[in-house]
Design a protein around this motif. Structure first.
Motif, PDB file in Angstrom:
ATOM      1  N   UNK A   1      26.725  22.933 -26.009  1.00 50.60           N
ATOM      2  CA  UNK A   1      27.404  24.017 -25.296  1.00 50.60           C
ATOM      3  C   UNK A   1      27.376  25.283 -26.141  1.00 50.60           C
ATOM      4  N   UNK A   2      27.027  26.411 -25.544  1.00 52.41           N
ATOM      5  CA  UNK A   2      27.128  27.676 -26.286  1.00 52.41           C
ATOM      6  C   UNK A   2      28.583  27.984 -26.592  1.00 52.41           C
ATOM      7  N   UNK A   3      28.794  28.885 -27.547  1.00 54.57           N
ATOM      8  CA  UNK A   3      30.154  29.177 -28.002  1.00 54.57           C
ATOM      9  C   UNK A   3      31.070  29.576 -26.858  1.00 54.57           C
ATOM     10  N   UNK A   4      30.549  30.327 -25.900  1.00 50.21           N
ATOM     11  CA  UNK A   4      31.381  30.814 -24.801  1.00 50.21           C
ATOM     12  C   UNK A   4      31.845  29.695 -23.868  1.00 50.21           C
ATOM     13  N   UNK A   5      31.165  28.515 -23.905  1.00 51.02           N
ATOM     14  CA  UNK A   5      31.510  27.404 -23.019  1.00 51.02           C
ATOM     15  C   UNK A   5      32.090  26.212 -23.770  1.00 51.02           C
ATOM     16  N   UNK A   6      32.311  26.346 -25.057  1.00 50.43           N
ATOM     17  CA  UNK A   6      32.609  25.190 -25.896  1.00 50.43           C
ATOM     18  C   UNK A   6      34.079  24.777 -25.844  1.00 50.43           C
ATOM     19  N   UNK A   7      34.971  25.665 -25.529  1.00 54.61           N
ATOM     20  CA  UNK A   7      36.395  25.359 -25.637  1.00 54.61           C
ATOM     21  C   UNK A   7      36.805  24.200 -24.734  1.00 54.61           C
ATOM     22  N   UNK A   8      36.340  24.207 -23.478  1.00 54.26           N
ATOM     23  CA  UNK A   8      36.797  23.166 -22.544  1.00 54.26           C
ATOM     24  C   UNK A   8      36.328  21.768 -22.944  1.00 54.26           C
ATOM     25  N   UNK A   9      35.036  21.537 -23.267  1.00 58.73           N
ATOM     26  CA  UNK A   9      34.668  20.177 -23.677  1.00 58.73           C
ATOM     27  C   UNK A   9      35.365  19.728 -24.953  1.00 58.73           C
ATOM     28  N   UNK A  10      35.561  20.628 -25.916  1.00 62.30           N
ATOM     29  CA  UNK A  10      36.274  20.248 -27.130  1.00 62.30           C
ATOM     30  C   UNK A  10      37.728  19.897 -26.830  1.00 62.30           C
ATOM     31  N   UNK A  11      38.357  20.660 -25.939  1.00 63.36           N
ATOM     32  CA  UNK A  11      39.737  20.354 -25.552  1.00 63.36           C
ATOM     33  C   UNK A  11      39.812  19.038 -24.789  1.00 63.36           C
ATOM     34  N   UNK A  12      38.823  18.779 -23.938  1.00 60.58           N
ATOM     35  CA  UNK A  12      38.791  17.520 -23.192  1.00 60.58           C
ATOM     36  C   UNK A  12      38.658  16.338 -24.138  1.00 60.58           C
TER      37      UNK A  12
ATOM     38  N   UNK B   1      26.747  13.648 -18.565  1.00 59.65           N
ATOM     39  CA  UNK B   1      26.554  12.222 -18.855  1.00 59.65           C
ATOM     40  C   UNK B   1      26.561  11.964 -20.365  1.00 59.65           C
ATOM     41  N   UNK B   2      25.872  12.793 -21.106  1.00 57.69           N
ATOM     42  CA  UNK B   2      25.865  12.641 -22.561  1.00 57.69           C
ATOM     43  C   UNK B   2      27.278  12.826 -23.113  1.00 57.69           C
ATOM     44  N   UNK B   3      27.997  13.791 -22.569  1.00 61.19           N
ATOM     45  CA  UNK B   3      29.363  14.047 -23.021  1.00 61.19           C
ATOM     46  C   UNK B   3      30.244  12.828 -22.813  1.00 61.19           C
ATOM     47  N   UNK B   4      30.123  12.174 -21.667  1.00 59.27           N
ATOM     48  CA  UNK B   4      30.943  10.984 -21.381  1.00 59.27           C
ATOM     49  C   UNK B   4      30.651   9.885 -22.398  1.00 59.27           C
ATOM     50  N   UNK B   5      29.376   9.668 -22.715  1.00 58.71           N
ATOM     51  CA  UNK B   5      29.013   8.631 -23.689  1.00 58.71           C
ATOM     52  C   UNK B   5      29.586   8.955 -25.061  1.00 58.71           C
ATOM     53  N   UNK B   6      29.474  10.213 -25.480  1.00 63.81           N
ATOM     54  CA  UNK B   6      29.999  10.617 -26.785  1.00 63.81           C
ATOM     55  C   UNK B   6      31.516  10.443 -26.846  1.00 63.81           C
TER      56      UNK B   6
END
Length: 514
Positions: free
Chosen positions: A134-145, A17-22
């Motif tokens: 997001x920790x470094x290991x999970x960060x690629x997908x939200x940044x790409x999105x 939810x926070x990601x969508x707002x950002x």
């Protein structure tokens, strides 16, 4: 409507939810970069203003955005990113109201500059908070999105603008473009104030005011003379001298930042960031991509109206397939791997070749057939860029240190906004200077042809940098993450140890940005 500091990790649902707002807030700032391109003729007819004033409506926003980004990123790293985000978003909305009601072209330019400042305050905090959620290991997908959404927003803005102006008419339509931003902002800001909870972060006190001044002066001096050139090459030497002085000031800024680090103080931009694999190259690639994308899209939307004779709505509808192609490219990137190095170089290569082909089309294809040919090629270009941009952003920022997360994000955004300002200004100068000159194919459209060949060349440079970086660091995402993870969560002593290990890379000129 304040939110308490977070004492425990966010749940997956809350994070989404926070990601969508950002992402929604970030998309609004990108919408304002590209939505006015299709409305510039209507604005000039409605409000008057010389070509330089009209051009500053576009470039003034982008330039103010770029100048604010890096200092705002550092402020967010020192203070609370959530607070700076809300201040920037509020300034952005208020300035949009002023733009919608502006009685003169000059006041519209002023409103656009203030809008750019608000956007520049907001955007680094979006990237900084995402990197902390997001920790470094999970960060690629939200940044790409995030990058994919911003790319689609940039391409879709002319479509939205064309539809609104067709429904409301030119005089009212361009003002409604700002009203759309206001309405969306009045929803996003209160929701963000109640929902965003910033993860705890290591904070390093200190703000490099001298560095911020040097950076701002250098960027404005280097870019503004071309941006205010009234669509033609300056006839006097002063604009060129000011631009050269700006480049010198930017060089002095980088030397000063190295001196700040050596003295043990906190810099505005830590040069050691560029020693991280992919970071320097990724920032450069992003700048070249946005110079080509923003400049190329602007030239195509104007030329389809002035050369092919389309209306704003017809132009918007013809551009719609490019947005779909960009979405498809982002999907390809997500399937191939969010930080896939070869995909970045291949996507940029496809986009550069097709942009050059579009330029040649304006030189050799009859006006009646231009929309079909241009949009088919531009869709292929958008497919390549849509795949490359998200992967490049994720690859660049995936392992940025915690206490530099907003600055790291602001640097890639700074590169994008500066690239956009340069790309738009340079493309418009070529376009208007040579607009009616004949092409080898006999068409009176040398301006659009050469402008698009110019932005294609800029994109090709970005592609070569991306390819060189991949060859230099194949598989670097996995091999080099350990030191950066240490700098994320380590004690200050450990962080200083990590900095000491990376300092020779910077001092001896072997950082990846070369």
């Amino acid at each position: 409507m304040s939110a308490p500091p977070m004492s425990a990790p966010l749940s997956s649902a809350r994070r989404r939810r926070v990601f969508v707002v950002l992402v929604a807030a970030a998309a609004l700032t990108i919408l304002d970069v590209s939505k006015l391109g299709i409305a510039l003729p209507a604005i000039q007819d409605d409000m008057g203003g010389d070509p330089a004033t009209v051009q500053l409506m576009l470039v003034g926003y982008t330039l103010a955005y770029a100048v604010t980004l890096v200092p705002a990123g550092r402020i967010g790293d020192v203070l609370r990113r959530r607070t700076v985000f809300l201040v920037g978003a509020s300034i952005f909305v208020v300035a949009s109201i002023a733009c919608a009601a502006a009685p003169t072209a000059e006041l519209l330019v002023a409103g656009r500059v203030v809008e750019g400042v608000g956007a520049g305050l907001l955007m680094p905090q979006v990237l900084g908070i995402i990197q902390r959620m997001y920790p470094a290991s999970e960060r690629a997908r939200p940044l790409a999105t995030l990058a994919a959404v911003l790319t689609v927003t940039s391409l879709g803005a002319p479509v939205l603008a064309g539809v609104i102006m067709n429904l409301a008419g030119d005089a009212l339509g361009w003002r409604l473009l700002f009203v759309v931003t206001v309405v969306a902002g009045l929803v996003v800001v209160p929701v963000a104030a109640t929902m965003i909870v910033e993860p705890p972060s290591v904070r390093r006190a200190g703000f490099d005011a001298v560095g911020a001044l040097l950076l701002g002066l250098g960027v404005v001096a280097a870019i503004a003379p071309l941006s205010a050139s009234s669509g033609a090459l300056p006839a006097t030497p002063w604009p060129y001298a000011i631009t050269a002085a700006g480049v010198v000031v930017l060089g002095a800024f980088m030397l000063y930042e190295r001196l700040v680090v050596r003295r043990g103080r906190e810099p505005l931009i830590d040069p050691r960031l560029f020693a991280l694999p992919h970071f320097g190259a990724g920032v450069a690639v992003s700048g070249f991509m946005h110079a080509a994308a923003t400049g190329g899209t602007l030239i195509v939307t104007i030329a389809l109206q002035q050369v092919a004779g389309l209306s704003p709505l017809e132009t918007a509808l013809w551009m719609l397939p490019t947005t779909v192609a960009s979405l498809l490219g982002a999907w390809i990137a997500s399937r191939a791997g969010a930080t896939d190095g070869p995909l970045i170089a291949i996507g940029i290569g496809v986009s550069a070749v097709t942009l050059a082909a579009i330029g040649l089309a304006f030189g050799f294809v009859p006006a009646g057939a231009l929309p079909v040919v241009v949009v088919a090629l531009l869709s292929l270009s958008s497919l390549g860029a849509g795949a490359a941009a998200p992967a490049n952003q994720a690859r660049t920022l995936q392992f940025a240190p915690e206490h530099r997360s907003s600055v790291a994000g602001s640097l890639i955004q700074f590169s994008q906004r500066s690239g956009s300002a340069v790309g738009m200004a340079a493309a418009l100068v070529v376009y208007y200077t040579l607009f009616s000159s004949p092409t080898p194919g006999g068409q009176p459209a040398a301006g659009p042809m050469l402008a698009l060949l110019l932005v294609s060349g800029l994109l090709a440079i970005g592609g070569m940098i991306a390819l060189a970086d991949h060859l230099r660091h194949p598989g670097g995402d996995r091999r080099h993450h350990t030191p950066n993870d240490v700098s994320h969560d380590a004690s200050p002593d450990a962080a200083r140890s990590t900095s000491a290990r990376t300092a020779p890379l910077v001092g001896h000129g072997s950082a990846p940005e070369q």
